[in-house]
Scaffold this active site. Sequence first.
Site, short mmCIF file in Angstrom:
data_model
loop_
_atom_site.label_atom_id
_atom_site.label_comp_id
_atom_site.label_asym_id
_atom_site.label_seq_id
_atom_site.Cartn_x
_atom_site.Cartn_y
_atom_site.Cartn_z
N ASN A 187 48.48 20.76 -4.86
CA ASN A 187 49.14 19.93 -3.85
C ASN A 187 49.65 20.74 -2.66
O ASN A 187 50.10 20.17 -1.66
CB ASN A 187 50.27 19.11 -4.46
CG ASN A 187 51.41 19.95 -5.02
OD1 ASN A 187 51.18 21.01 -5.59
ND2 ASN A 187 52.63 19.48 -4.88
N LYS A 246 50.85 17.62 2.18
CA LYS A 246 51.86 18.56 2.67
C LYS A 246 51.45 19.21 3.99
O LYS A 246 52.32 19.55 4.81
CB LYS A 246 52.11 19.64 1.63
CG LYS A 246 52.90 19.18 0.41
CD LYS A 246 53.25 20.39 -0.46
CE LYS A 246 54.02 20.01 -1.69
NZ LYS A 246 54.40 21.20 -2.48
N ASP A 268 56.98 25.51 -0.93
CA ASP A 268 56.95 24.63 -2.10
C ASP A 268 58.15 24.92 -2.99
O ASP A 268 58.75 26.00 -2.93
CB ASP A 268 55.63 24.86 -2.85
CG ASP A 268 55.61 24.19 -4.21
OD1 ASP A 268 55.79 22.96 -4.25
OD2 ASP A 268 55.41 24.89 -5.22
N MET A 269 58.47 23.97 -3.85
CA MET A 269 59.64 24.12 -4.73
C MET A 269 59.26 24.66 -6.10
O MET A 269 59.41 25.85 -6.38
CB MET A 269 60.34 22.77 -4.87
CG MET A 269 61.01 22.29 -3.59
SD MET A 269 62.50 23.20 -3.20
CE MET A 269 63.53 22.73 -4.57
#
Length: 268
Positions: free
Chosen positions: A221, A195, A8-9
Amino acid sequence: MYKLIGIDMDGTLLNSQKQISARTQSAIQAAKDKGVQIVLSSGRPIEGLRAYLDQLGLNSEHDYAVHYNGSFVENVLTGEIIRQQVVSAADVKTIGRTARSLNVNTHAFSQILGLITPKSSKYTQLEAQINHIDIHEVDFETLDDDHPMIKAMIVDEPEKLTQAYQNLPAAVVEKFTIVQSAPHFLEFLNPQSNKGLGIQAVAERLGIPAEAVMCIGDAENDHHMLEYAGLGIAMANAMPQTKAIADYITASNDEDGVAQAIEKFILV
């Protein structure tokens, strides 16, 4: 041996200054040198990933990115879309009406117009700033039903968003994949988009089994990909519900948590 890492970012790879630390970049490069596939997996559009993909050298024909929370899985160099699941303009209108009834702000992503909103708020402005994209004020009701969309979002103060989340109509809950990507962002996706399915598409394309996949995240998420992976890792700064489903909890995003996880499970 883990052969693919989905990362993830925001809140995970990036520290509070929206930067990749030197230690984290070094650990990712060392994993790449061992033949591990690195896949950035984000709620951001691809435009919001480009600079980081370039920084990490994840920009070849062998590199893939999962963006819009799994709505698209894309070859970074060629632009080939290997998986796509999006919402319709009718869906976006539904979310717009729901947002009005709950007295919260909303925006959405159009495949033609980009970031659109009936009324710009500070959180739509934040979305635009993070991803270096423009805002277009558009009444969702004026969209043609065949207008190509991607996803819709309810955006507002965390307290208001929590209350809105709890009061979503059952018909809306049943129709979408709903994930909270930040305290102020609630996302409405195609029911076949998340995702986990995005990372799975890359793994299957490369012939990598789920047990050889490691995923790292901090928010709701990310749950689908943490659950899909053979090893799901939550950040120390993750939401409590994210920590609860993780196999391992690493340090925070301001303490090189991604680097520490890679050093522990890959660089041994």
